[in-house]
Design an enzyme around this catalytic site. Structure first.
Site, PDB file in Angstrom:
ATOM      1  N   SER A  91      74.179  63.550  32.036  1.00  0.00           N
ATOM      2  CA  SER A  91      74.621  63.735  30.649  1.00  0.00           C
ATOM      3  C   SER A  91      75.120  65.150  30.419  1.00  0.00           C
ATOM      4  O   SER A  91      75.989  65.380  29.602  1.00  0.00           O
ATOM      5  CB  SER A  91      73.460  63.540  29.678  1.00  0.00           C
ATOM      6  OG  SER A  91      72.945  62.269  29.763  1.00  0.00           O
ATOM      7  N   HIS A 104      80.195  59.307  33.632  1.00  0.00           N
ATOM      8  CA  HIS A 104      79.191  59.353  32.572  1.00  0.00           C
ATOM      9  C   HIS A 104      79.334  58.154  31.644  1.00  0.00           C
ATOM     10  O   HIS A 104      80.290  58.069  30.864  1.00  0.00           O
ATOM     11  CB  HIS A 104      79.319  60.678  31.807  1.00  0.00           C
ATOM     12  CG  HIS A 104      78.278  60.849  30.758  1.00  0.00           C
ATOM     13  ND1 HIS A 104      78.520  61.455  29.546  1.00  0.00           N
ATOM     14  CD2 HIS A 104      76.975  60.483  30.726  1.00  0.00           C
ATOM     15  CE1 HIS A 104      77.414  61.448  28.827  1.00  0.00           C
ATOM     16  NE2 HIS A 104      76.470  60.866  29.527  1.00  0.00           N
ATOM     17  N   GLU A 149      83.148  58.787  30.744  1.00  0.00           N
ATOM     18  CA  GLU A 149      83.766  60.101  30.942  1.00  0.00           C
ATOM     19  C   GLU A 149      83.865  60.316  32.459  1.00  0.00           C
ATOM     20  O   GLU A 149      82.857  60.210  33.169  1.00  0.00           O
ATOM     21  CB  GLU A 149      82.918  61.202  30.312  1.00  0.00           C
ATOM     22  CG  GLU A 149      82.926  61.152  28.790  1.00  0.00           C
ATOM     23  CD  GLU A 149      82.074  62.252  28.149  1.00  0.00           C
ATOM     24  OE1 GLU A 149      82.475  62.782  27.104  1.00  0.00           O
ATOM     25  OE2 GLU A 149      80.993  62.580  28.696  1.00  0.00           O
ATOM     26  N   ASN A 192      79.036  64.493  24.383  1.00  0.00           N
ATOM     27  CA  ASN A 192      77.731  65.104  24.101  1.00  0.00           C
ATOM     28  C   ASN A 192      77.849  66.502  23.504  1.00  0.00           C
ATOM     29  O   ASN A 192      76.958  66.955  22.800  1.00  0.00           O
ATOM     30  CB  ASN A 192      76.866  65.129  25.362  1.00  0.00           C
ATOM     31  CG  ASN A 192      76.223  63.773  25.613  1.00  0.00           C
ATOM     32  OD1 ASN A 192      76.263  62.903  24.750  1.00  0.00           O
ATOM     33  ND2 ASN A 192      75.658  63.593  26.783  1.00  0.00           N
TER      34      ASN A 192
HETATM   35  N1  3HC Z   1      72.363  45.769  26.186  1.00  0.00           N
HETATM   36  C1  3HC Z   1      73.366  44.875  26.184  1.00  0.00           C
HETATM   37  N2  3HC Z   1      73.983  44.459  25.054  1.00  0.00           N
HETATM   38  C2  3HC Z   1      73.539  44.945  23.890  1.00  0.00           C
HETATM   39  C3  3HC Z   1      72.476  45.879  23.805  1.00  0.00           C
HETATM   40  C4  3HC Z   1      71.881  46.272  25.021  1.00  0.00           C
HETATM   41  N3  3HC Z   1      70.875  47.165  25.043  1.00  0.00           N
HETATM   42  N4  3HC Z   1      72.272  46.182  22.511  1.00  0.00           N
HETATM   43  C5  3HC Z   1      73.178  45.474  21.799  1.00  0.00           C
HETATM   44  N5  3HC Z   1      73.937  44.742  22.627  1.00  0.00           N
HETATM   45  C6  3HC Z   1      75.075  43.903  22.278  1.00  0.00           C
HETATM   46  C7  3HC Z   1      74.659  42.725  21.446  1.00  0.00           C
HETATM   47  O1  3HC Z   1      74.296  41.636  22.268  1.00  0.00           O
HETATM   48  C8  3HC Z   1      75.917  42.450  20.671  1.00  0.00           C
HETATM   49  O2  3HC Z   1      76.825  41.735  21.490  1.00  0.00           O
HETATM   50  P1  3HC Z   1      77.789  40.608  20.850  1.00  0.00           P
HETATM   51  O3  3HC Z   1      78.708  41.336  19.924  1.00  0.00           O
HETATM   52  O4  3HC Z   1      78.476  40.032  22.063  1.00  0.00           O
HETATM   53  O5  3HC Z   1      76.872  39.641  20.153  1.00  0.00           O
HETATM   54  C9  3HC Z   1      76.525  43.817  20.445  1.00  0.00           C
HETATM   55  O6  3HC Z   1      75.950  44.662  21.439  1.00  0.00           O
HETATM   56  C10 3HC Z   1      76.189  44.343  19.079  1.00  0.00           C
HETATM   57  O7  3HC Z   1      74.764  44.343  18.976  1.00  0.00           O
HETATM   58  P2  3HC Z   1      73.936  43.928  17.672  1.00  0.00           P
HETATM   59  O8  3HC Z   1      74.763  43.024  16.819  1.00  0.00           O
HETATM   60  O9  3HC Z   1      72.583  43.493  18.071  1.00  0.00           O
HETATM   61  O10 3HC Z   1      73.658  45.285  16.985  1.00  0.00           O
HETATM   62  P3  3HC Z   1      74.658  46.335  16.446  1.00  0.00           P
HETATM   63  O11 3HC Z   1      75.892  45.712  15.891  1.00  0.00           O
HETATM   64  O12 3HC Z   1      73.831  47.217  15.611  1.00  0.00           O
HETATM   65  O13 3HC Z   1      75.109  47.123  17.744  1.00  0.00           O
HETATM   66  C11 3HC Z   1      74.872  48.967  19.171  1.00  0.00           C
HETATM   67  C12 3HC Z   1      74.197  47.770  18.588  1.00  0.00           C
HETATM   68  C13 3HC Z   1      76.036  48.515  20.057  1.00  0.00           C
HETATM   69  C14 3HC Z   1      73.849  49.701  20.016  1.00  0.00           C
HETATM   70  C15 3HC Z   1      75.434  49.827  17.979  1.00  0.00           C
HETATM   71  O14 3HC Z   1      74.414  50.082  17.061  1.00  0.00           O
HETATM   72  C16 3HC Z   1      76.024  51.143  18.432  1.00  0.00           C
HETATM   73  O15 3HC Z   1      77.179  51.229  18.842  1.00  0.00           O
HETATM   74  N6  3HC Z   1      75.211  52.202  18.337  1.00  0.00           N
HETATM   75  C17 3HC Z   1      75.618  53.534  18.771  1.00  0.00           C
HETATM   76  C18 3HC Z   1      75.393  53.649  20.248  1.00  0.00           C
HETATM   77  C19 3HC Z   1      75.832  54.978  20.757  1.00  0.00           C
HETATM   78  O16 3HC Z   1      76.332  55.836  20.059  1.00  0.00           O
HETATM   79  N7  3HC Z   1      75.635  55.158  22.064  1.00  0.00           N
HETATM   80  C20 3HC Z   1      75.950  56.419  22.718  1.00  0.00           C
HETATM   81  C21 3HC Z   1      74.712  57.205  22.862  1.00  0.00           C
HETATM   82  S1  3HC Z   1      75.038  58.781  23.598  1.00  0.00           S
HETATM   83  C22 3HC Z   1      74.865  58.493  25.220  1.00  0.00           C
HETATM   84  O17 3HC Z   1      74.531  57.421  25.696  1.00  0.00           O
HETATM   85  C23 3HC Z   1      75.171  59.659  26.097  1.00  0.00           C
HETATM   86  C24 3HC Z   1      73.942  60.128  26.804  1.00  0.00           C
HETATM   87  O18 3HC Z   1      74.388  61.061  27.790  1.00  0.00           O
HETATM   88  C25 3HC Z   1      72.970  60.847  25.896  1.00  0.00           C
END
Ligand code: 3HC
Length: 284
Positions: free
Chosen positions: A118, A139, A151, A189
């Site tokens: 990260s 990433h 990334e 990030n």
């Molecule tokens: N694994 C697989 N699929 C998942 C999942 C998981 N853990 N969580 C959710 N999903 C899928 C669901 O099955 C759903 O799929 P569908 O559209 O085919 O039915 C889709 O994602 C949407 O999920 P939900 O309807 O249950 O819930 P949300 O609409 O709230 O979406 C989310 C969940 C996609 C996690 C959304 O809230 C989101 O985009 N959140 C922000 C995530 C983010 O910003 N991530 C980046 C973090 S930073 C990072 O990772 C960098 C690191 O270096 C720190």
């Protein structure tokens, strides 16, 4: 083109990366130094495909075929012949350096060595490998099966053809492959981690209810999930490390983690993976 991919480290990110690679048609050899973590990670991958079938986005036969391309490795030496290895182990520079030293000494000469770090310097990891011209950052974002971005981190030492191949590989995973310089936090990030740190600061300084703070950013700023829920998803330990690495890399204490974050990590409240962070979760 289908390739043989090695994935090392089968926590949340590693397991998600395995799923993405299998779904794209690759063969995957998955390894985790902790046998228990390996079993848990492989189970997570199976659940990922079960979820796809349940949602109707994948046929059972295709899920079975994807899982048939997955094998678990007992040792790093089992990854010797892969085309590309993606590392997703703990964010500890020395541990990553040791691993890449071993990979550099073990893998076939044409392999691409990728790190999912990260915020740790990819250049430092590349140097440790002894073959820096073959090392890139790949990433992924959490949850890896859902988030479109990868990334692709470019160091000054990488062979341009290796870098081009890495971009092509990421695009072949049906991801948005964005070229990034090897700077602290890369692109996302560098923006996101300080924003999340500010959410912790705001929580600590205002005494707001975490649920309200998250509701506010969702309803008022269009975040798909609130910032505190997002830290819980990423892992408070990962966020803590990312803050520290960006603060150190940029030499700017403004980016240092808020003490509340450090305290919660100290207490073992790491977010979803421990069942408790800023919010509480059902045991999984
Ligand atoms: N694994 C697989 N699929 C998942 C999942 C998981 N853990 N969580 C959710 N999903 C899928 C669901 O099955 C759903 O799929 P569908 O559209 O085919 O039915 C889709 O994602 C949407 O999920 P939900 O309807 O249950 O819930 P949300 O609409 O709230 O979406 C989310 C969940 C996609 C996690 C959304 O809230 C989101 O985009 N959140 C922000 C995530 C983010 O910003 N991530 C980046 C973090 S930073 C990072 O990772 C960098 C690191 O270096 C720190």
């Amino acid at each position: 083109m289908a390739q043989a991919v090695g994935v090392i480290g089968l926590g949340t990110m590693g397991a998600g990366i395995v799923e993405v690679c299998l779904a794209a048609g690759h063969e995957v050899i998955a390894y985790d130094g902790y046998p228990e973590a390996r079993e848990k990670g492989l189970e997570r991958v199976r659940k990922g495909f079960a979820r796809r079938v349940e949602k109707g986005t994948m046929e059972q036969a295709d899920a079975d075929a994807a899982l048939a391309r997955l094998s678990g490795a007992e040792a790093i030496a089992d990854l010797r012949d892969v085309d590309i290895v993606i590392e997703a182990i703990a964010e500890i520079p020395e541990v990553k350096h040791d691993l890449f030293r071993e990979l550099g000494a073990t893998l076939q000469p044409d392999a691409i060595l990728a790190t999912n770090t990260s915020a740790i310097s990819v250049t430092g990891i590349a140097e440790a490998s002894g073959r820096p011209e073959r090392v890139v950052g790949l990433h992924f974002f959490n949850p890896a099966p859902v988030m479109k971005l990868v990334e692709v981190v470019r160091t000054a030492l990488v062979d341009p053809q290796v870098y081009a191949d890495a971009i092509e590989f990421a695009e072949g995973l049906d991801k948005e492959a964005v070229p990034c310089p090897d700077t602290p936090g890369f692109l996302v990030n560098r923006v996101l981690v300080p924003m999340l740190n500010d959410a912790v600061r705001t929580l600590a300084e205002t005494g707001a209810d975490p649920i309200d703070l998250d509701r506010a950013l969702k309803a008022g700023a269009g975040w798909p999930m609130g910032p505190l829920a997002l830290i819980d998803l990423i892992g408070l330990d990962v966020q803590l490390h990312a803050c520290e690495a960006i603060a150190e890399g940029l030499g700017d204490p403004h980016f240092a983690p808020h003490p509340l974050l450090a305290q919660m990590v100290e207490e073992g409240r790491l977010g979803r993976k421990t069942g408790e962070g800023f919010h509480t979760y059902e045991a999984r």
